[in-house]
Write an enzyme that holds these catalytic residues in place. Structure first.
Site, PDB file in Angstrom:
ATOM      1  N   GLY A  88       0.803  -1.205   0.000  1.00 10.25           N
ATOM      2  CA  GLY A  88       0.000   0.000   0.000  1.00 10.25           C
ATOM      3  C   GLY A  88       0.839   1.258   0.000  1.00 10.25           C
ATOM      4  O   GLY A  88       0.516   2.234  -0.678  1.00 10.25           O
ATOM      5  N   THR A  91      -5.443   5.818   1.321  1.00 14.71           N
ATOM      6  CA  THR A  91      -5.444   5.476  -0.108  1.00 14.71           C
ATOM      7  C   THR A  91      -4.367   4.457  -0.453  1.00 14.71           C
ATOM      8  O   THR A  91      -4.465   3.770  -1.468  1.00 14.71           O
ATOM      9  CB  THR A  91      -5.239   6.741  -0.958  1.00 14.71           C
ATOM     10  OG1 THR A  91      -4.035   7.394  -0.533  1.00 14.71           O
ATOM     11  CG2 THR A  91      -6.410   7.689  -0.792  1.00 14.71           C
ATOM     12  N   CYS A  92      -3.334   4.365   0.393  1.00 11.47           N
ATOM     13  CA  CYS A  92      -2.270   3.416   0.088  1.00 11.47           C
ATOM     14  C   CYS A  92      -2.773   1.982   0.102  1.00 11.47           C
ATOM     15  O   CYS A  92      -2.236   1.115  -0.592  1.00 11.47           O
ATOM     16  CB  CYS A  92      -1.105   3.581   1.055  1.00 11.47           C
ATOM     17  SG  CYS A  92      -1.583   3.379   2.778  1.00 11.47           S
ATOM     18  N   VAL A  93      -3.811   1.709   0.912  1.00  5.54           N
ATOM     19  CA  VAL A  93      -4.361   0.352   0.979  1.00  5.54           C
ATOM     20  C   VAL A  93      -5.830   0.337   0.562  1.00  5.54           C
ATOM     21  O   VAL A  93      -6.538  -0.634   0.828  1.00  5.54           O
ATOM     22  CB  VAL A  93      -4.209  -0.233   2.402  1.00  5.54           C
ATOM     23  CG1 VAL A  93      -2.764  -0.538   2.700  1.00  5.54           C
ATOM     24  CG2 VAL A  93      -4.800   0.701   3.456  1.00  5.54           C
TER      25      VAL A  93
END
Length: 1137
Positions: free
Chosen positions: A781, A1104-1106
């Site tokens: 992520g 948002t990374c994951v």
């Protein structure tokens, strides 16, 4: 008594034909036995036959001698009679008393005439007959005289042929007699006589020039004489002789006569024949069918033997032929100034533009005319490749004196549609192979059909380059249009589809030689995507000549393949913009077994890599040889260069032959892959996306020792480092510390040196301004967040945290490389005192281009990992990506061709201005006041300067006129779309291709590539998103399968809001407003929702990374909707609470 079981005592007869005694105890015969007797009998028979032959030969010799002796005596008697009659009837003025007297004397003369013995009698008769025929009372014409004059001409030719030495008076008399007889024999002269006539005159040495010239011109009243004149024209002639012939010949009869010649002459003779023919006929008959036929045939036969584009040699014709052409045994024949002038006159603008102006008296059909003109045009395109675009342009412009509203393209289109070949291919693609292989005499009609079709394809391909979309759609302003109706375009596409599919899918049947089975052998996926060693494919590749198209010399199936591929892609590109054909019109899935298509393509991709690896090794060998060669030249300067040059040329040819053979082999064993790379629109888009992901996965397995998962790869690196580096150092290269707001600069500094190794998993640690790491573990992520952050920063034209504006937005917010980025950088450093040639300036420019290359790698990394990013590129820029792969594409952006239609995506105002220039009446073009220059604004903001650049050499003094406006539009489009940003674009594509194979990108057009980068533009499939959503914390679905009430409220709100708001929510969570191409099941990591407490006053937040949405446990649908939309529209993420 001889006892037998049959009851008879008679001994049976024994017949021995072996020649050996049947009794082994009998003594051998001293005479050799029966075999010797047989041999002796044969010798006797042969001796008797020889004796009979000698007797018969003696009798024959005696008979011949008696006949010869009798004839000699008879001839002598006739000579005496003829001489006596001449002496008795001689008049003071030398005339015969009557026509009958002259005719009888001629008859007597020809009874005994022998060229060596009776030459003076013939000369005497010739003088008397000329005097006789000059009198009105004895004109000697009509009746038996034409045939008699032909006999006199033949006698003169026979005499001149055995001429031993110079006798000026006798030679003059014979030549005058020959001229007189040749003029009066009329149509009785045959082509055989004409050829012998001119062969004899050409062979004469030291003959009187005036009567010789008269003899050369004498028979030209006869049509058959022009067949013989070809003997003279197949030699170098001086200007005086050409001028003499030009004043006497009938151009039409000359063309008709040369049309009867066979093609058995040498290339040298045909070259002089062509040059002399063009010089004699000139523009007078340049559009006559017979002239076009002869020139096309001669040119076509010389296309593979003469270098028409080389610089001419300054030499007179005779000297040039003797000293250069006669000694050129290999390679292409050069031209002198005379030949270059004549051949260049064939591509005169007026003559080509007026090709379609037909003689009103011509009764030929349209198809016959089209076949004639098509053959001529195609020959010009083959022989003058550097002028090919000019030829196509002149044909497009049409007649200088407008006599028809039908342009060349539509003319040849109508002719193409009416051919049997077009109808056959259009109806069934399975019948194409037989048409392509037709090479017998019975296939003449098919070859003519192919010629018409090929010229139309050439013209239409060119037309699409200069035609704007409005004209293509038939919406021009009432002027003559060369566009064909869109309904006909659909018919054309069907024809091209069937033809192109066969050219690629059945390449193995079209290749002239069988490929070696050892090239396929025991190949397997592990051999390419594992570590197995493969055999060298070049050892089994053989040099094969490509198949000639329907037996047409010089036109190969490879040429047709490139032509069809380019035209189909151009029409498809046009359809992608204007959608005049149905989507299913392009598919050819009925010709594939789609269930096994993807596995088959993957296996073919393995074969392609084998061939590519061998090509790379050949390139390395060539570089090594070049390096060694340069060293040897410096070390041994005295060594002869001719042998070294010949050796290098031979090795280069061998490498090219191996490469061509491997390419034809690949076409044979990888037809699906060839279609995907060159005509991908035959296959549905979703299928191609699946193939792309399969290619990526198999490449990952190859590079990562079979471990696609990042953690497993890192673990394998700890125990099995691949390149000899220490495991810790290896993994350290793929780890970076990234500062917030400096993502791009830090990424470039730490990851640029990785090059293609950026494909491997990377680890990112974000740090704050105090270099303190942020909490969290990169399980994929953080890498996604890092990549999206770099892209958002570097591709934002207004971002203040980057040193350069790498990309610029168009009016429609499409990104493309900043055209003046390099010039802006140079201007900035010039203001600081640096010069362009200083190392510091070159270093800064190199660094800027390396940053563009790194941006290409970052985009390639996102494509490689399947990470969607919210960035939209200009269509013309994406088109350059798609043109970097495929058999008939050039490397990098050189495969891209700028057109006025692409300019619309860059600068709509410039597009409309150029369109107005193109469609303006000819008399109004001068009012635009344009020249071939363009102004650029260069320099840092607030200090920009206008720099004037020339589009062509001396462009500032070259005004734009009605004749060259299309050329101006082409040059302006090229500069704005390609030339101005060439270095930035090439650097970006170089980085992109180091991560993603260019051949993979060639499977998609520009719109599909944008979908591949940012996701599908279709409405959000809410049901698919809900099925593939993961829940955490309190929201985990229990054993009863029921959703949490807040989750039910969330999906209820999502169902009620419009698609635009749903996209905002999706971007809020995943950083991109579009869903994955193959559904949300392909989103990595999955879309997830977890609880963030029960305070309804909090706003939703995201990671948002994951792809994680942190949703408070709302109990009211109204509150959830207000809070969700407020959070989405605020653009906040981690920090909003």
């Amino acid at each position: 008594m001889y006892q037998t079981f049959s009851g008879t005592s008679r001994r049976p007869r024994q017949v021995n034909l072996s020649g050996r005694p049947s009794n082994p105890f009998a003594a051998a015969s001293p005479a050799g036995g029966p075999q010797s007797a047989i041999a002796s009998a044969q010798q006797d028979r042969i001796a008797r036959q020889h004796q009979r032959d000698r007797i018969q030969a003696s009798a024959r010799i005696q008979r011949v001698w008696r006949g010869h002796s009798a004839r000699r005596k008879t001839f002598q008697t006739w000579r005496t009679i003829w001489d006596d009659l001449e002496e008795e009837r001689r008049n003071t003025d030398g005339r015969y008393a009557s026509e009958d007297d002259s005719l009888r004397q001629l008859t007597r003369l020809l009874l005994f005439y022998q060229p060596k013995a009776d030459v003076r009698r013939l000369a005497w008769y010739g003088m008397r007959q000329v005097a006789t025929a000059s009198q009105a009372s004895t004109p000697c014409i009509g009746g038996p005289w034409p045939r008699s004059y032909l006999r006199v001409a033949r006698a003169c030719v026979a005499t001149l042929r055995v001429r031993r030495g110079r006798d000026e008076e006798l030679d003059r008399t014979l030549l005058n007699t020959l001229s007189f007889a040749a003029r009066r024999c009329g149509d009785n002269l045959t082509s055989t006589d004409a050829v012998a006539y001119y062969e004899t005159l050409i062979a004469l040495k030291d003959a009187p020039s005036e009567p010789l010239q008269g003899a050369l011109l004498a028979p030209l009243a006869s049509a058959q004489a022009y067949v013989g004149l070809s003997v003279l024209l197949a030699r170098p002639l001086d200007p005086a002789m050409l001028e003499l012939l030009r004043s006497s010949i009938d151009p039409g009869a000359l063309c008709d006569g040369l049309g009867q010649l066979s093609e058995q002459q040498s290339a040298r003779s045909r070259l002089w024949l062509l040059g002399n023919l063009v010089s004699l006929v000139g523009p007078a008959k340049s559009s006559s069918p017979s002239y076009i036929t002869v020139v096309a045939r001669l040119l076509g036969s010389l296309a593979e033997n003469v270098d028409f584009d080389s610089a001419p040699i300054s030499a007179e014709n005779v000297a040039f032929d003797r000293n250069i052409l006669s000694k050129t045994s290999t390679g292409l024949l050069p031209l002198n100034i005379f030949l270059r002038k004549q051949t260049t006159s064939l591509i005169d603008q007026d003559s080509i533009r007026n090709l379609l102006v037909r003689d009103q008296s011509n009764t030929g059909t349209v198809t016959n005319d089209a076949q004639l003109l098509a053959g001529y045009a195609l020959t010009l395109l083959r022989c003058f490749p550097r002028k090919a675009d000019d030829i196509r342009m002149w044909l497009y412009l049409g007649p200088t004196r407008s006599t028809t509203d039908l342009g060349a393209t539509r003319y040849f289109w109508n002719a193409s549609k009416s051919t049997a070949v077009f109808a056959t291919v259009w109806q069934n693609s399975r019948s194409v192979i037989g048409l392509l292989k037709a090479s017998t005499q019975s296939a003449t009609e098919q070859r003519d059909d192919w010629t018409v079709i090929l010229v139309f394809l050439e013209l239409y391909t060119f037309l699409l380059k200069i035609m704007d979309d409005e004209e293509f759609m038939g919406k021009s302003d009432g002027k003559r249009s060369s566009a064909i109706p869109t309904s006909d375009v659909a018919e054309l596409v069907t024809f091209l589809k069937n033809l192109g599919f066969t050219l690629y899918f059945n390449a193995s049947e079209l290749n002239s030689a069988d490929t070696s089975a050892s090239f396929v052998g025991t190949q397997s996926l592990s051999r390419h995507f594992g570590n197995a060693v493969v055999s060298e494919p070049a050892k089994s590749a053989v040099d094969t000549k490509p198949l000639a198209l329907a037996g047409l010399p010089g036109l190969t199936v490879d040429y047709l393949k490139g032509l069809v591929t380019g035209l189909l892609r151009a029409i498809y590109e046009r359809d992608s913009r204007r959608h005049f054909l149905s989507r299913n019109h392009w598919l050819m899935t009925d010709r594939f077994d789609m269930t096994s298509f993807i596995p088959g393509v993957v296996e073919e991709e393995e074969n392609r890599h084998l061939v590519q690896d061998q090509d790379d090794r050949d390139a390395e060998d060539e570089d090594a040889y070049s390096d060694d060669g340069s060293e040897s030249v410096s070390a041994f300067s005295y060594a002869p260069t001719s042998h070294r040059s010949a050796l290098r040329s031979q090795q280069q040819r061998e490498r090219q032959q191996r490469k061509a053979s491997r390419r034809r082999y690949l076409e044979s064993v990888a037809p699906r892959l060839e279609i995907l790379q060159n005509m991908p629109f035959f296959i549905p888009f979703t299928t191609r996306v699946e193939i792309f992901r399969q290619f990526v996965r198999l490449d990952q397995e190859k590079r990562r020792n079979g471990h696609v998962d990042a953690d497993l790869w890192r673990q394998s690196m700890m125990f099995q480092p691949s390149n000899g580096m220490h495991p810790r150092d290896m993994l350290a290269r793929h780890h970076a510390k990234i500062r917030r707001k400096n993502e791009f600069a830090d990424a470039f500094d730490q990851f640029y040196q990785l090059g293609a190794d950026l494909k491997e998993p990377i680890q990112i640690t974000f740090v704050d301004e105090f270099d303190i790491p942020e909490a969290g573990i990169d399980g994929g992520g953080v890498t996604k967040e890092f990549l999206t952050s770099v892209i958002n920063q570097a591709f934002d034209p207004e971002n203040e945290n980057i040193d350069h504006q790498y990309f610029t937005e168009t009016e429609n917010h499409w990104l493309h490389p900043t055209p003046t980025a390099v010039e802006d950088l140079k201007a900035r450093y010039r203001n600081m005192g640096l010069r362009n040639d200083q190392p510091a300036m070159r270093a800064e420019v190199k660094n800027l281009l390396q940053q563009y290359e790194f941006l290409g790698r970052i985009i390639g990394k996102c494509l490689y990992e399947g990470i969607l990013v919210d960035v939209s590129f200009a269509g013309y820029f994406l088109k350059k990506w798609a043109l970097t792969g495929g058999t008939n594409s050039a490397p990098m952006e050189t495969g891209y061709r700028a057109t006025i239609n692409d300019l619309k995506h860059l600068d709509d105002g410039l597009y409309r201005g150029l369109l107005a220039l193109k469609n303006a009446p000819a008399e109004q073009v001068d009012d635009f006041g344009l020249t071939f220059i363009v102004d650029d604004l260069v320099g840092p903001e607030g200090a920009k300067q206008v720099i004037e650049r020339e589009l062509v050499p001396n462009g500032a003094g070259m005004p734009v006129t009605a004749e060259n406006r299309l050329y101006y539009i082409n040059r302006m489009s090229w500069y704005r779309l390609q030339g101005q940003s060439a270095s930035q674009t090439s650097a970006f594509l170089r980085g992109l291709s180091s991560i993603v194979q260019p051949s993979w990108l060639s499977m998609f057009n520009q719109a599909e590539l944008q979908t591949l980068i940012g996701g599908a533009a279709a409405d959000i499939d809410l049901a698919d998103l809900r099925r593939n959503t993961l829940y955490g914390g309190t929201y985990v679905i229990g054993d009863d399968g029921r959703e949490h009430p807040s989750i039910a409220l969330f999906w209820s709100v999502m169902n009620q809001i419009p698609d635009a708001e749903r996209r905002k929510v999706l971007k809020f969570v995943t950083s991109t407003p579009r869903g994955p191409l193959l559904g949300f099941g392909q989103l990595n990591p999955r879309f997830s929702i977890r609880d963030s407490g029960g305070d309804e006053g909090r706003f939703p937040t995201t990671s948002t990374c994951v792809n994680l949405l942190k949703l408070p446990m709302y109990r009211s649908e109204r509150v959830l909707r207000e809070k969700l939309l407020a959070a989405v529209n605020s653009g906040a993420g981690f920090d909003l609470s």
